[in-house]
Each structure stands twice: as C-alpha cells, then as structure tokens.
Design a protein around this motif. Sequence first.
Motif, PDB file in Angstrom:
ATOM      1  N   PHE A 202       0.840  -1.206   0.000  1.00  0.00           N
ATOM      2  CA  PHE A 202       0.000   0.000   0.000  1.00  0.00           C
ATOM      3  C   PHE A 202       0.872   1.253   0.000  1.00  0.00           C
ATOM      4  CE2 PHE A 202      -2.370   3.319   2.295  1.00  0.00           C
ATOM      5  CZ  PHE A 202      -3.480   3.426   1.471  1.00  0.00           C
ATOM      6  N   ALA A 203       1.903   1.261   0.842  1.00  0.00           N
ATOM      7  CA  ALA A 203       2.806   2.412   0.917  1.00  0.00           C
ATOM      8  C   ALA A 203       3.520   2.637  -0.423  1.00  0.00           C
ATOM      9  CB  ALA A 203       3.829   2.208   2.034  1.00  0.00           C
ATOM     10  N   GLN A 204       3.946   1.539  -1.063  1.00  0.00           N
ATOM     11  CA  GLN A 204       4.602   1.655  -2.357  1.00  0.00           C
ATOM     12  C   GLN A 204       3.653   2.217  -3.413  1.00  0.00           C
ATOM     13  OE1 GLN A 204       6.107  -2.276  -3.189  1.00  0.00           O
ATOM     14  NE2 GLN A 204       7.947  -1.995  -1.952  1.00  0.00           N
ATOM     15  N   THR A 205       2.409   1.794  -3.369  1.00  0.00           N
ATOM     16  CA  THR A 205       1.419   2.278  -4.326  1.00  0.00           C
ATOM     17  C   THR A 205       1.191   3.780  -4.155  1.00  0.00           C
ATOM     18  OG1 THR A 205       0.311   0.127  -4.366  1.00  0.00           O
ATOM     19  CG2 THR A 205      -0.952   2.033  -5.143  1.00  0.00           C
ATOM     20  N   ILE A 206       1.068   4.226  -2.916  1.00  0.00           N
ATOM     21  CA  ILE A 206       0.892   5.661  -2.644  1.00  0.00           C
ATOM     22  C   ILE A 206       2.093   6.444  -3.142  1.00  0.00           C
ATOM     23  CG2 ILE A 206       0.701   7.407  -0.822  1.00  0.00           C
ATOM     24  CD1 ILE A 206      -1.873   5.834  -1.344  1.00  0.00           C
ATOM     25  N   ALA A 207       3.298   5.918  -2.884  1.00  0.00           N
ATOM     26  CA  ALA A 207       4.522   6.590  -3.320  1.00  0.00           C
ATOM     27  C   ALA A 207       4.563   6.709  -4.849  1.00  0.00           C
ATOM     28  CB  ALA A 207       5.753   5.832  -2.813  1.00  0.00           C
ATOM     29  N   GLN A 208       4.112   5.675  -5.539  1.00  0.00           N
ATOM     30  CA  GLN A 208       4.101   5.720  -7.000  1.00  0.00           C
ATOM     31  C   GLN A 208       3.086   6.732  -7.520  1.00  0.00           C
ATOM     32  OE1 GLN A 208       3.775   1.731  -8.611  1.00  0.00           O
ATOM     33  NE2 GLN A 208       5.375   0.969  -7.259  1.00  0.00           N
ATOM     34  N   ILE A 209       1.958   6.829  -6.852  1.00  0.00           N
ATOM     35  CA  ILE A 209       0.955   7.822  -7.248  1.00  0.00           C
ATOM     36  C   ILE A 209       1.501   9.230  -7.081  1.00  0.00           C
ATOM     37  CG2 ILE A 209      -1.295   8.820  -6.639  1.00  0.00           C
ATOM     38  CD1 ILE A 209      -2.176   5.931  -5.912  1.00  0.00           C
ATOM     39  N   VAL A 210       2.172   9.461  -5.955  1.00  0.00           N
ATOM     40  CA  VAL A 210       2.765  10.781  -5.688  1.00  0.00           C
ATOM     41  C   VAL A 210       3.830  11.115  -6.728  1.00  0.00           C
ATOM     42  CG1 VAL A 210       4.177  12.077  -4.048  1.00  0.00           C
ATOM     43  CG2 VAL A 210       2.250  10.712  -3.224  1.00  0.00           C
ATOM     44  N   THR A 211       4.544  10.088  -7.202  1.00  0.00           N
ATOM     45  CA  THR A 211       5.635  10.284  -8.148  1.00  0.00           C
ATOM     46  C   THR A 211       5.151  10.366  -9.593  1.00  0.00           C
ATOM     47  OG1 THR A 211       6.978   8.928  -6.638  1.00  0.00           O
ATOM     48  CG2 THR A 211       7.935   9.407  -8.769  1.00  0.00           C
TER      49      THR A 211
ATOM     50  N   VAL B 244       5.065   1.377 -15.027  1.00  0.00           N
ATOM     51  CA  VAL B 244       4.895   0.957 -13.628  1.00  0.00           C
ATOM     52  C   VAL B 244       6.260   0.775 -12.972  1.00  0.00           C
ATOM     53  CG1 VAL B 244       4.061  -0.891 -12.123  1.00  0.00           C
ATOM     54  CG2 VAL B 244       2.658  -0.119 -14.042  1.00  0.00           C
ATOM     55  N   ASN B 245       7.162   0.107 -13.667  1.00  0.00           N
ATOM     56  CA  ASN B 245       8.503  -0.097 -13.116  1.00  0.00           C
ATOM     57  C   ASN B 245       9.271   1.222 -12.992  1.00  0.00           C
ATOM     58  OD1 ASN B 245       8.305  -2.850 -12.707  1.00  0.00           O
ATOM     59  ND2 ASN B 245       8.998  -3.357 -14.771  1.00  0.00           N
ATOM     60  N   LEU B 246       9.054   2.116 -13.944  1.00  0.00           N
ATOM     61  CA  LEU B 246       9.695   3.429 -13.869  1.00  0.00           C
ATOM     62  C   LEU B 246       9.243   4.170 -12.620  1.00  0.00           C
ATOM     63  CD1 LEU B 246      11.386   5.747 -14.970  1.00  0.00           C
ATOM     64  CD2 LEU B 246       9.472   6.354 -16.480  1.00  0.00           C
ATOM     65  N   LEU B 247       7.949   4.175 -12.361  1.00  0.00           N
ATOM     66  CA  LEU B 247       7.447   4.837 -11.154  1.00  0.00           C
ATOM     67  C   LEU B 247       7.952   4.163  -9.885  1.00  0.00           C
ATOM     68  CD1 LEU B 247       3.738   5.717 -12.041  1.00  0.00           C
ATOM     69  CD2 LEU B 247       5.679   7.279 -11.792  1.00  0.00           C
ATOM     70  N   TYR B 248       8.033   2.844  -9.915  1.00  0.00           N
ATOM     71  CA  TYR B 248       8.563   2.103  -8.763  1.00  0.00           C
ATOM     72  C   TYR B 248       9.977   2.568  -8.447  1.00  0.00           C
ATOM     73  CZ  TYR B 248      10.580  -1.816  -6.162  1.00  0.00           C
ATOM     74  OH  TYR B 248      11.237  -2.588  -5.224  1.00  0.00           O
ATOM     75  N   LEU B 249      10.822   2.653  -9.462  1.00  0.00           N
ATOM     76  CA  LEU B 249      12.215   3.065  -9.248  1.00  0.00           C
ATOM     77  C   LEU B 249      12.308   4.527  -8.815  1.00  0.00           C
ATOM     78  CD1 LEU B 249      13.811   1.313 -12.352  1.00  0.00           C
ATOM     79  CD2 LEU B 249      14.067   0.617  -9.960  1.00  0.00           C
ATOM     80  N   LEU B 250      11.522   5.376  -9.446  1.00  0.00           N
ATOM     81  CA  LEU B 250      11.567   6.802  -9.105  1.00  0.00           C
ATOM     82  C   LEU B 250      11.068   7.062  -7.689  1.00  0.00           C
ATOM     83  CD1 LEU B 250      10.265   8.338 -12.442  1.00  0.00           C
ATOM     84  CD2 LEU B 250      12.555   8.609 -11.496  1.00  0.00           C
ATOM     85  N   SER B 251      10.145   6.243  -7.218  1.00  0.00           N
ATOM     86  CA  SER B 251       9.570   6.465  -5.894  1.00  0.00           C
ATOM     87  C   SER B 251      10.468   5.951  -4.772  1.00  0.00           C
ATOM     88  CB  SER B 251       8.195   5.803  -5.793  1.00  0.00           C
ATOM     89  OG  SER B 251       8.304   4.383  -5.892  1.00  0.00           O
ATOM     90  N   ILE B 252      11.382   5.035  -5.090  1.00  0.00           N
ATOM     91  CA  ILE B 252      12.178   4.388  -4.044  1.00  0.00           C
ATOM     92  C   ILE B 252      13.654   4.769  -4.086  1.00  0.00           C
ATOM     93  CG2 ILE B 252      13.009   2.136  -3.204  1.00  0.00           C
ATOM     94  CD1 ILE B 252      10.322   0.979  -3.895  1.00  0.00           C
ATOM     95  N   TYR B 253      14.215   4.879  -5.275  1.00  0.00           N
ATOM     96  CA  TYR B 253      15.673   5.016  -5.401  1.00  0.00           C
ATOM     97  C   TYR B 253      16.056   6.427  -5.843  1.00  0.00           C
ATOM     98  CZ  TYR B 253      15.572  -0.041  -5.067  1.00  0.00           C
ATOM     99  OH  TYR B 253      15.366  -1.327  -4.628  1.00  0.00           O
ATOM    100  N   SER B 254      16.580   7.199  -4.906  1.00  0.00           N
ATOM    101  CA  SER B 254      17.004   8.557  -5.257  1.00  0.00           C
ATOM    102  C   SER B 254      18.154   8.528  -6.260  1.00  0.00           C
ATOM    103  CB  SER B 254      17.406   9.331  -3.997  1.00  0.00           C
ATOM    104  OG  SER B 254      18.473   8.684  -3.310  1.00  0.00           O
ATOM    105  N   GLU B 255      18.988   7.477  -6.217  1.00  0.00           N
ATOM    106  CA  GLU B 255      20.080   7.350  -7.186  1.00  0.00           C
ATOM    107  C   GLU B 255      19.530   7.222  -8.605  1.00  0.00           C
ATOM    108  OE1 GLU B 255      21.449   5.322  -3.356  1.00  0.00           O
ATOM    109  OE2 GLU B 255      19.647   5.306  -4.607  1.00  0.00           O
ATOM    110  N   PHE B 256      18.419   6.505  -8.730  1.00  0.00           N
ATOM    111  CA  PHE B 256      17.821   6.374 -10.055  1.00  0.00           C
ATOM    112  C   PHE B 256      17.301   7.730 -10.539  1.00  0.00           C
ATOM    113  CE2 PHE B 256      14.412   5.617 -13.090  1.00  0.00           C
ATOM    114  CZ  PHE B 256      15.042   4.749 -13.972  1.00  0.00           C
ATOM    115  N   ARG B 257      16.801   8.548  -9.615  1.00  0.00           N
ATOM    116  CA  ARG B 257      16.335   9.877 -10.010  1.00  0.00           C
ATOM    117  C   ARG B 257      17.477  10.704 -10.601  1.00  0.00           C
ATOM    118  NH1 ARG B 257      13.988  10.873  -4.452  1.00  0.00           N
ATOM    119  NH2 ARG B 257      12.812   8.934  -4.299  1.00  0.00           N
TER     120      ARG B 257
END
Length: 207
Positions: A8-17, A55-68
């Motif tokens: 759930f937290a990951q989903t919210i983070a992806q929506i925000v991103t 979906v994978n792009l949002l996952y990476l952008l929401s979790i990994y600042s290095e990927f940003r």
Amino acid sequence: MRDFIIKFAQTIAQIVTAPMLILFFLSKNKEVIILDVRRWIKIVNNTNESSPIWVNLLYLLSIYSEFRNLYYYRIKQGDSIGFFLTQGFRIFYKQCPSLFIDCNNIGSGLFIQHGFSTIISAESIGENCWINQQVTIGYTTNGRPIIGNNVTISAGAKVVGKLSIDDNVKVGANAVVVKNVPNNCVVVGVPAYIVKRDGVKVKEQLI
C-alpha cells in the motif's frame, strides 16, 4: 498484514511520483531510459520484470534517489527544454544529494548501487556498467577517464585522469586506477594492478 502495508505504501509513493512521467513522455531518450529501467528492475526486484515499463519506472523513481539522478541526467542530455523542466521537478522529487554525474555520454543500463559520496565525471561510460558508493571517477589536468562496457567499479575505488578502462573489467574496492586497464581484467590495490585476466589469476602491473 505487513506485506499489505508495504504494498500500500509503495502504491501511494508511486501515485505521488506519477507527475515525473511527464518528463519521460517529453524526453528524446525514451529508449535509453527504458533500458535503464529494465536493468535496474532485474537487479533490485526481478519479480516486477513482467510489469509495464511505466509501472517499473514509477517504482524506481519512488524508491531510489540514485535512479532519479540518472533519470534527470537522461532527460537533460542534449535537450534544453528537458534541462529547464528538470529544475522544477528536482524541487519536489529530490535527487541523491551526494551523487554527482557529469559525463558527455553514458550508455544504457548504468546501475548505481548506492549513491553516497559518489562522483562520476568521465568522458564517456559504456553500456551496463555498475558503480558502487564512495567511488570517484574524476579528471586531472590531462583529462578524464573513458570507461567501456560491462565495467564494475566497487566501493571506494578511484579512477582518475586521462585513461581507458576497457570492456568487462572489475575494479576492486578501494583500488586506485591511474593507468589504462585492458579488456576482461580484475584490478585491485593502490596503485591498481591486474589479479585476473581472461579468467586466469595473474599479477601484472598496469602499463
């Protein structure tokens, strides 16, 4: 229950991103970004490999600042509009603050495992390279390194000056490389020397 909360937290983070997808759709480097995403997902979460790219792009952008950091680099590369757009997005979607990328060209699939205290200032970097934390790739008055394909630079290593690291090379942790490294080698030490060439153990000085 715990898995549900994490999901759930990951989903919210992806929506925000999600607004960061605007940069992707406007980018001239979509193909390279897609290759970056595929490699990162394969390394960090291969259970997501079958998910759509966005979906994978949002996952990476929401979790990994290095990927940003890498994402912003791709968006800005050769694109003045992308450069100005990223300035605004960086206010809300922070980069890894101690990771610096300054390179004329970076091939697809660069993976940055940890961006802490890492400087990537090369003339060029090939495809599918891997850079760890506290690495310095930098210049001297003579110039900057050229790094080939499938190169791994381990934690704390220094690669400095006008030199080339050829394909399929691994630079060991805390090694200091100031001379050219040929293909298919493992180098360690200060200054670095070859301990494996083409899969065979050796002890050779760099020339």
